[in-house]
Scaffold this motif. Structure first.
Motif, PDB file in Angstrom:
ATOM      1  N   LEU A 233     -12.163 -14.707 -32.022  1.00 20.26           N
ATOM      2  CA  LEU A 233     -11.972 -15.967 -31.312  1.00 20.26           C
ATOM      3  C   LEU A 233     -12.690 -15.944 -29.967  1.00 20.26           C
ATOM      4  O   LEU A 233     -13.211 -16.971 -29.515  1.00 20.26           O
ATOM      5  CB  LEU A 233     -10.478 -16.252 -31.122  1.00 20.26           C
ATOM      6  N   GLN A 234     -12.739 -14.796 -29.319  1.00 23.65           N
ATOM      7  CA  GLN A 234     -13.513 -14.682 -28.089  1.00 23.65           C
ATOM      8  C   GLN A 234     -14.983 -15.025 -28.344  1.00 23.65           C
ATOM      9  O   GLN A 234     -15.605 -15.765 -27.574  1.00 23.65           O
ATOM     10  CB  GLN A 234     -13.408 -13.268 -27.521  1.00 23.65           C
ATOM     11  N   GLU A 235     -15.504 -14.514 -29.453  1.00 22.62           N
ATOM     12  CA  GLU A 235     -16.905 -14.787 -29.779  1.00 22.62           C
ATOM     13  C   GLU A 235     -17.116 -16.276 -30.049  1.00 22.62           C
ATOM     14  O   GLU A 235     -18.127 -16.854 -29.642  1.00 22.62           O
ATOM     15  CB  GLU A 235     -17.329 -13.969 -31.004  1.00 22.62           C
ATOM     16  N   ARG A 236     -16.171 -16.897 -30.729  1.00 24.34           N
ATOM     17  CA  ARG A 236     -16.296 -18.336 -30.993  1.00 24.34           C
ATOM     18  C   ARG A 236     -16.299 -19.113 -29.694  1.00 24.34           C
ATOM     19  O   ARG A 236     -17.115 -20.028 -29.500  1.00 24.34           O
ATOM     20  CB  ARG A 236     -15.151 -18.821 -31.885  1.00 24.34           C
ATOM     21  N   ALA A 237     -15.388 -18.766 -28.780  1.00 30.07           N
ATOM     22  CA  ALA A 237     -15.282 -19.494 -27.513  1.00 30.07           C
ATOM     23  C   ALA A 237     -16.550 -19.340 -26.687  1.00 30.07           C
ATOM     24  O   ALA A 237     -17.090 -20.325 -26.163  1.00 30.07           O
ATOM     25  CB  ALA A 237     -14.062 -19.002 -26.735  1.00 30.07           C
ATOM     26  N   VAL A 238     -17.034 -18.121 -26.565  1.00 26.49           N
ATOM     27  CA  VAL A 238     -18.254 -17.895 -25.773  1.00 26.49           C
ATOM     28  C   VAL A 238     -19.439 -18.611 -26.421  1.00 26.49           C
ATOM     29  O   VAL A 238     -20.312 -19.140 -25.728  1.00 26.49           O
ATOM     30  CB  VAL A 238     -18.535 -16.391 -25.609  1.00 26.49           C
ATOM     31  N   GLY A 239     -19.457 -18.653 -27.759  1.00 21.97           N
ATOM     32  CA  GLY A 239     -20.508 -19.408 -28.445  1.00 21.97           C
ATOM     33  C   GLY A 239     -20.456 -20.891 -28.095  1.00 21.97           C
ATOM     34  O   GLY A 239     -21.500 -21.530 -27.888  1.00 21.97           O
ATOM     35  N   ARG A 255     -11.306 -12.186 -13.850  1.00 24.83           N
ATOM     36  CA  ARG A 255     -11.682 -10.828 -13.459  1.00 24.83           C
ATOM     37  C   ARG A 255     -11.463  -9.812 -14.571  1.00 24.83           C
ATOM     38  O   ARG A 255     -12.123  -8.777 -14.619  1.00 24.83           O
ATOM     39  CB  ARG A 255     -10.880 -10.411 -12.223  1.00 24.83           C
ATOM     40  N   LYS A 256     -10.526 -10.108 -15.478  1.00 22.75           N
ATOM     41  CA  LYS A 256     -10.238  -9.173 -16.566  1.00 22.75           C
ATOM     42  C   LYS A 256     -11.121  -9.413 -17.783  1.00 22.75           C
ATOM     43  O   LYS A 256     -10.976  -8.742 -18.794  1.00 22.75           O
ATOM     44  CB  LYS A 256      -8.761  -9.276 -16.969  1.00 22.75           C
ATOM     45  N   GLU A 257     -12.020 -10.364 -17.673  1.00 20.04           N
ATOM     46  CA  GLU A 257     -12.848 -10.752 -18.811  1.00 20.04           C
ATOM     47  C   GLU A 257     -14.312 -10.440 -18.529  1.00 20.04           C
ATOM     48  O   GLU A 257     -14.728 -10.387 -17.377  1.00 20.04           O
ATOM     49  CB  GLU A 257     -12.649 -12.234 -19.117  1.00 20.04           C
ATOM     50  N   SER A 258     -15.072 -10.246 -19.574  1.00 19.69           N
ATOM     51  CA  SER A 258     -16.470  -9.880 -19.413  1.00 19.69           C
ATOM     52  C   SER A 258     -17.254 -10.288 -20.645  1.00 19.69           C
ATOM     53  O   SER A 258     -16.698 -10.378 -21.748  1.00 19.69           O
ATOM     54  CB  SER A 258     -16.600  -8.368 -19.188  1.00 19.69           C
ATOM     55  N   LEU A 259     -18.553 -10.518 -20.457  1.00 21.10           N
ATOM     56  CA  LEU A 259     -19.442 -10.760 -21.587  1.00 21.10           C
ATOM     57  C   LEU A 259     -20.153  -9.486 -22.035  1.00 21.10           C
ATOM     58  O   LEU A 259     -20.961  -9.524 -22.964  1.00 21.10           O
ATOM     59  CB  LEU A 259     -20.498 -11.806 -21.204  1.00 21.10           C
ATOM     60  N   ARG A 260     -19.828  -8.379 -21.406  1.00 21.19           N
ATOM     61  CA  ARG A 260     -20.585  -7.146 -21.629  1.00 21.19           C
ATOM     62  C   ARG A 260     -20.690  -6.775 -23.104  1.00 21.19           C
ATOM     63  O   ARG A 260     -21.745  -6.351 -23.578  1.00 21.19           O
ATOM     64  CB  ARG A 260     -19.946  -5.997 -20.859  1.00 21.19           C
ATOM     65  N   PHE A 261     -19.590  -6.913 -23.845  1.00 20.16           N
ATOM     66  CA  PHE A 261     -19.589  -6.493 -25.243  1.00 20.16           C
ATOM     67  C   PHE A 261     -19.686  -7.669 -26.208  1.00 20.16           C
ATOM     68  O   PHE A 261     -19.496  -7.512 -27.407  1.00 20.16           O
ATOM     69  CB  PHE A 261     -18.321  -5.685 -25.529  1.00 20.16           C
ATOM     70  N   SER A 262     -20.013  -8.838 -25.682  1.00 18.92           N
ATOM     71  CA  SER A 262     -20.103 -10.024 -26.528  1.00 18.92           C
ATOM     72  C   SER A 262     -21.444 -10.078 -27.258  1.00 18.92           C
ATOM     73  O   SER A 262     -22.477  -9.631 -26.739  1.00 18.92           O
ATOM     74  CB  SER A 262     -19.943 -11.282 -25.674  1.00 18.92           C
ATOM     75  N   ASP A 263     -21.428 -10.654 -28.452  1.00 18.79           N
ATOM     76  CA  ASP A 263     -22.669 -10.880 -29.178  1.00 18.79           C
ATOM     77  C   ASP A 263     -23.565 -11.877 -28.450  1.00 18.79           C
ATOM     78  O   ASP A 263     -24.765 -11.966 -28.747  1.00 18.79           O
ATOM     79  CB  ASP A 263     -22.363 -11.417 -30.590  1.00 18.79           C
ATOM     80  N   GLY A 267     -27.646 -13.838 -23.890  1.00 17.79           N
ATOM     81  CA  GLY A 267     -27.955 -15.199 -23.472  1.00 17.79           C
ATOM     82  C   GLY A 267     -27.559 -15.519 -22.052  1.00 17.79           C
ATOM     83  O   GLY A 267     -27.839 -16.619 -21.563  1.00 17.79           O
ATOM     84  N   PHE A 268     -26.925 -14.566 -21.377  1.00 21.82           N
ATOM     85  CA  PHE A 268     -26.444 -14.788 -20.016  1.00 21.82           C
ATOM     86  C   PHE A 268     -26.916 -13.674 -19.089  1.00 21.82           C
ATOM     87  O   PHE A 268     -27.055 -12.520 -19.496  1.00 21.82           O
ATOM     88  CB  PHE A 268     -24.915 -14.831 -19.982  1.00 21.82           C
ATOM     89  N   ALA A 269     -27.115 -14.030 -17.835  1.00 19.22           N
ATOM     90  CA  ALA A 269     -27.433 -13.054 -16.791  1.00 19.22           C
ATOM     91  C   ALA A 269     -26.275 -12.999 -15.801  1.00 19.22           C
ATOM     92  O   ALA A 269     -25.634 -14.019 -15.533  1.00 19.22           O
ATOM     93  CB  ALA A 269     -28.716 -13.459 -16.066  1.00 19.22           C
ATOM     94  N   ASP A 270     -25.994 -11.817 -15.286  1.00 19.13           N
ATOM     95  CA  ASP A 270     -25.012 -11.706 -14.210  1.00 19.13           C
ATOM     96  C   ASP A 270     -25.507 -12.513 -13.019  1.00 19.13           C
ATOM     97  O   ASP A 270     -26.658 -12.381 -12.603  1.00 19.13           O
ATOM     98  CB  ASP A 270     -24.838 -10.248 -13.777  1.00 19.13           C
ATOM     99  N   PHE A 271     -24.644 -13.356 -12.472  1.00 19.40           N
ATOM    100  CA  PHE A 271     -25.026 -14.132 -11.290  1.00 19.40           C
ATOM    101  C   PHE A 271     -24.242 -13.657 -10.078  1.00 19.40           C
ATOM    102  O   PHE A 271     -24.819 -13.347  -9.045  1.00 19.40           O
ATOM    103  CB  PHE A 271     -24.804 -15.631 -11.544  1.00 19.40           C
ATOM    104  N   VAL A 272     -22.902 -13.618 -10.203  1.00 19.79           N
ATOM    105  CA  VAL A 272     -22.065 -12.957  -9.190  1.00 19.79           C
ATOM    106  C   VAL A 272     -21.204 -11.972  -9.988  1.00 19.79           C
ATOM    107  O   VAL A 272     -20.150 -12.334 -10.505  1.00 19.79           O
ATOM    108  CB  VAL A 272     -21.188 -13.956  -8.416  1.00 19.79           C
ATOM    109  N   ARG A 273     -21.679 -10.754 -10.085  1.00 19.23           N
ATOM    110  CA  ARG A 273     -21.083  -9.788 -11.011  1.00 19.23           C
ATOM    111  C   ARG A 273     -19.618  -9.535 -10.727  1.00 19.23           C
ATOM    112  O   ARG A 273     -18.792  -9.518 -11.638  1.00 19.23           O
ATOM    113  CB  ARG A 273     -21.867  -8.476 -10.962  1.00 19.23           C
TER     114      ARG A 273
END
Length: 283
Positions: A233-239, A255-263, A267-273
């Protein structure tokens, strides 16, 4: 130990079976899909619901859900988390103000999506921030949640007066240019926020589990929501967020969430890490 006994598969927990059937019934009967929410979290909330609603088992809760339409609203209040505060994590809003807003100024009009808006604290926080930065009049805010009761509370904009001190502290730490008291009136034990703050807000029922995208968003803020989803579901939401954002649009997570391990991470760059604010790459 007997070899046959050592190979036995443990019997599934009865509560887990009943919960699976309950969530399936909820989806089939009312189209609310909690089947891919983090199961441990859902189980804790259902245990609480079972106790407070006075039913002996999850199967009994399912029976009442299927036959009593009033039970849906009661159960949704347990299954959805409605805990927030205005300008929660002030450094996130300061980063929006100082790092993201300068980019947003370059657009003649803006669309902002607050996904999982709960009782509306983040909606009013962003409306105030955009007013302070002179962007409110060119912005449409889309505030979405799956809980109708939460959406009604968000649209009303009424909060306990004893929360205002914390809201005010957060606002100041976010780099406030005005006083929070400019935006509400006190009425006994309530703070009623100015209706003008929601003049450009569209409140809408939307599920990240089953619904489609909101198009051409310049900023999506979805904080402390994905932590309650399982990986699929995380992958669906980020999609959905990826498809909804304009090129070089922004995505703010908790703060507890990240795209680091997302498929979808590529498609995203860190802007304010440090604040988990990402920018969609051009492609």
């Amino acid at each position: 130990m007997d070899a046959a006994m050592s190979d036995e598969v443990p019997e599934p927990d009865i509560d887990d079976i009943e919960i699976e059937l309950l969530l399936e019934a909820l989806y089939r009967r009312y189209h609310y899909d909690f089947r891919h929410y983090a199961r441990a979290s859902i189980k804790r909330r259902l245990i609480q619901a079972r106790a407070r609603l006075g039913v002996e088992s999850f199967s009994a809760l399912q029976e009442r859900l299927l036959r009593d339409p009033d039970m849906l609203a009661k159960l949704l209040n347990y299954l959805t988390v409605q805990v927030s505060e205005m300008f929660r994590d002030p450094s996130y809003f300061r980063a929006l103000r100082e790092k993201v807003v300068p980019h947003l100024r370059t657009y003649p009009s803006l669309k902002i999506w607050i996904a999982g808006c709960s009782n509306g604290e983040e909606v009013y926080s962003l409306a105030i921030l955009f007013r302070e930065e002179g962007l409110e009049q060119r912005t449409i805010f889309y505030a979405t949640d799956i809980n109708p009761k939460a959406l009604r509370a968000a649209e009303a904009g009424v909060y306990p007066l004893d929360q205002i001190r914390k809201f005010t502290e957060n606002h100041q730490k976010s780099g406030a240019r005005t006083s929070l008291s400019d935006y509400y009136v006190a009425d006994y034990d309530r703070a009623i926020f100015d209706s003008s703050l929601r003049a450009n807000v569209v409140f809408s029922d939307h599920s990240l589990a089953t619904d489609s995208v909101f198009a051409e968003m310049h900023l999506i803020s979805c904080r402390n929501v994905l932590i309650y989803f399982d990986r699929n579901l995380q992958e669906r939401a980020v999609g959905l967020f990826d498809e909804s954002l304009v090129r070089r649009g922004f995505l703010g997570l908790g703060r507890k969430e990240s795209l680091r391990f997302s498929d979808h991470a590529a498609g995203f760059a860190d802007f304010v890490r440090e604040e988990k604010i990402y920018q969609r790459r051009e492609r």
